[in-house]
Scaffold this motif. Structure first.
Motif, PDB file in Angstrom:
ATOM      1  N   PRO A  67      -1.854   3.963  -4.402  1.00 38.61           N
ATOM      2  CA  PRO A  67      -1.187   3.132  -5.414  1.00 38.61           C
ATOM      3  C   PRO A  67       0.315   3.013  -5.208  1.00 38.61           C
ATOM      4  O   PRO A  67       0.941   2.080  -5.740  1.00 38.61           O
TER       5      PRO A  67
ATOM      6  N   HIS B  24       0.024  -2.151  -1.750  1.00 38.57           N
ATOM      7  CA  HIS B  24      -1.191  -1.810  -2.494  1.00 38.57           C
ATOM      8  C   HIS B  24      -1.671  -2.966  -3.376  1.00 38.57           C
ATOM      9  O   HIS B  24      -2.817  -3.392  -3.302  1.00 38.57           O
ATOM     10  N   ARG B  25      -0.777  -3.483  -4.202  1.00 33.72           N
ATOM     11  CA  ARG B  25      -1.173  -4.552  -5.132  1.00 33.72           C
ATOM     12  C   ARG B  25      -1.623  -5.794  -4.373  1.00 33.72           C
ATOM     13  O   ARG B  25      -2.605  -6.446  -4.749  1.00 33.72           O
TER      14      ARG B  25
ATOM     15  N   PRO C 182     -10.789  -3.238  -6.776  1.00 38.63           N
ATOM     16  CA  PRO C 182     -10.540  -1.964  -6.085  1.00 38.63           C
ATOM     17  C   PRO C 182     -11.580  -1.729  -4.984  1.00 38.63           C
ATOM     18  O   PRO C 182     -12.735  -2.156  -5.099  1.00 38.63           O
TER      19      PRO C 182
END
Length: 211
Positions: free
Chosen positions: A151, A156-157, A166
């Protein structure tokens, strides 16, 4: 319905920890049918071309000509697992998506009579989720995992958004694999029942004519 089946272990090359599946497939299955099984087992979406490398032969889709691989190309629908077993083939390779170049090593672990109450192809086991489509091959997948599982990673996003949800590398979605493989087995059952029904009818007529 009892029929001879082969147990196959199918493993993605060059990835650690191993991403693998174990399936039982009828010896009557063509390599084209095995392609369908692999697509389901690894969560691929059948969005790219494929080929099988068996000893010194290439088996692929009819659209390929010999120039595509620099050698004669055979039809994947034209050879059955039974032929590979008779030729004592123990291992061969399935290649999916010639851009990302996903190479699956397939080992024929055993051959036996299937169980009467099991419809084939059937899922046996496996570990770790397969890579997403178009992730960029082995290197791209490793980079994707690094970002999507951390995270705090700067990408990551972006990776979660790209994937759409996810990504849990430990979940292989076994219920979905079993469900879709059961539908493939049901598709096989229809033609087999029809063929065997016609054969029984022919035998009945032959017996009646001779009595």
């Amino acid at each position: 319905m009892i029929e001879p089946v082969a147990r196959l272990r199918i493993e993605l090359q060059e990835i650690e920890p191993k991403v693998w599946r174990s399936v039982d497939v009828p010896l009557s299955s063509t390599l084209l049918a095995l392609h369908d099984v692999i697509q389901v087992a690894f969560g691929w979406t059948n969005s790219h071309l494929f080929a099988f490398e068996v000893a010194d032969r290439i088996y692929a889709e009819p659209m390929f000509d010999d120039d595509a691989f620099g050698q004669r190309v055979y039809k994947a629908a034209g050879i059955r697992m039974k032929s590979l077993v008779e030729r004592q083939v123990e291992r061969f390779v399935y290649v999916y998506d010639f851009g990302d170049d996903w190479r699956h090593e397939i080992a024929i672990e055993s051959v036996r009579d299937g169980e009467a109450d099991v419809d084939y192809p059937a899922f046996v086991g496996g570990e770790r989720r397969g890579p997403p489509e178009d992730v960029g091959g082995v290197v791209g997948f490793m980079e994707f995992l690094e970002a999507v599982l951390d995270p705090l990673h700067e990408e990551h996003r972006e990776m979660v958004t790209w994937y759409g949800k996810p990504f849990d590398p430990h979940v292989i979605d076994e219920p979905r694999i079993r469900l879709v493989l059961s539908s493939l087995a049901a598709r096989r059952r229809g033609p087999l029942k029809s063929h065997r029904g016609k054969a029984r009818a022919r035998r009945t007529r032959w017996t009646e004519e001779r009595s």
